[in-house]
Structure formats: C-alpha cells, structure tokens
Design an enzyme around this catalytic site. Sequence first.
Site, PDB file in Angstrom:
ATOM      1  N   TYR A 161      -5.223 -31.013  -7.525  1.00 57.16           N
ATOM      2  CA  TYR A 161      -5.308 -32.399  -7.988  1.00 57.16           C
ATOM      3  C   TYR A 161      -5.987 -33.274  -6.937  1.00 57.16           C
ATOM      4  CZ  TYR A 161      -3.678 -36.858  -9.962  1.00 57.16           C
ATOM      5  OH  TYR A 161      -3.607 -38.118 -10.501  1.00 57.16           O
ATOM      6  N   LYS A 165      -9.504 -35.458  -7.229  1.00 49.38           N
ATOM      7  CA  LYS A 165      -9.517 -36.913  -7.092  1.00 49.38           C
ATOM      8  C   LYS A 165     -10.349 -37.377  -5.897  1.00 49.38           C
ATOM      9  CE  LYS A 165      -7.068 -37.758 -10.742  1.00 49.38           C
ATOM     10  NZ  LYS A 165      -7.622 -38.486 -11.905  1.00 49.38           N
TER      11      LYS A 165
END
Length: 261
Positions: A161, A165
């Site tokens: 993740y 990002k």
Amino acid sequence: MASTSVSQGRVALVTGAGQGIGRAIALRLASDGFDVALNDLQANEANLVSALAAIEAVGRKGCYIFADVSQETEVEQMISKVVEELGGLDVMVCNAGISLMKSFFDTTAEDFDRITSVNLRGTFLCYKHAGKQMVTQGKGGRIIGACSGTGKKGQPLFSAYAASKFGIRGLTQVAALEFGPHGISVNAFAPGPVKTPMYDHFETIIGTPKGVLEQELNKTAALGRIALPEDVAVVVSFLASKEASLITGQTINVDGGIVFD
C-alpha cells in the site's frame, strides 16, 4: 470553496464512488453544482444507485459506470461514456483504491501486484486518459488523485500500500508538469485514518473492541480526532474549484495533524 454558481454546468467523474470517501466527494461536488459521474465495480451497484439518487435530489445530473480502473480499455470506455452522457469532463477524481494489512515477509508478489495494479496503475490510467480528454476539449481541467499519509510516511504492515501511494505522489508531480501547459492542474489528497468501511475492516482484523482503535488514533492527531469522509471531500471541493487555479503538483494532508511536510 466552490459554489453552485461557479461550478454550474461542469462535469466531474469520481472513481470508487460507491462508499466512503468517494461517495462523500461525489455528493459534495454535486452540492457545489457539478454534474457527477460515478464509477465503481458492478458488485457495488446498489451503492451507486443510492448515490445517484442523492445527486439528482440536489438538482444535478449524473450517471454511473462500471469499470475496473486497472484495465486500460475499461478506463478509456468509462471516460468516453461520461462525455457521451454528461457532455464533457472537467474534473477527474481518481479515488478508487484498495489496501492490505500484512507483514513485509508475508506479503506475496501477487499481493503486491494486486494492490499496485488498482492503486498505482489505476491512477496512472485515469490521469492519462482524463488528461487526454481535457486536452482535446481545450479548456483545461482538474485532476485529483488519492494518496495517503502512508504515501508520505511508511507504516508497518502496509508495504504494498505504501509503495502504491508513494508512487501516486510521483505521478501527480510528473502529470502536473506535463499537463500544465494545457491548463490542467494535477493534485492529490493524503488522508490519514478515515472512518470508512475500510477502516471498519481493519478494526475487525486487529480485533480491538469497537471504538478503542479510534481513541488511540485520535491521540496521534494534533487536532485530537481522525477524519470523516466529509473532511476529505471539502479539500477535493476546493481543489476542483476555480479558486485553486494556481495549485498544482501538490499532495495535501487531511489528517488532523498526524503527518507534517
């Protein structure tokens, strides 16, 4: 902030609009005077129907479109459908995303590919094809991506993740430089913890009694609370407005003061 009179007749597309932050953004933009196209997967159709009804209830036009943002053909078709249904595309909000809580050693290559395919590849494809449509229209536009506090400061158990990002921040800066000559601004928002179904899922995984995790997270924020979806929607509303015309390439924190640039 954007007003109905300023945004009247403009069209926004919000991906991942079925629930949580995406839904809040879509409803806020409708209240600002935008006609709003909603995107999500077909499994979330009931949520899209509900969101569309809320948009129409404030007197705006809307539609919903099923598409997997990680698939280029589907993204192209989605944007073409928005233009066909609503007459153009002025604001693209690339909100769709998924997460995974796993230790670095337990995260598989398949896990990594799944997360980055939706979050990073999906954002790239939406930036690319929304940007092309806006260039064709010749009147500029706004593109807004979904980063995260984890895209500014890595967190344990979120390797895939975080990678996705952090990548969105880079894409946002490059797109801002390349799209700027066409009058298109490109920015992103970076929420910390937000009270959404994704947050509830993590609370279940951790196994804490309901409310305990929120209390602990509130203590990490300078302002003493974590965000609601509507807190994020306010920032997107501003970035989508004409008042934000000189802001581009930025990733704006919306976390109550957890991460500082």
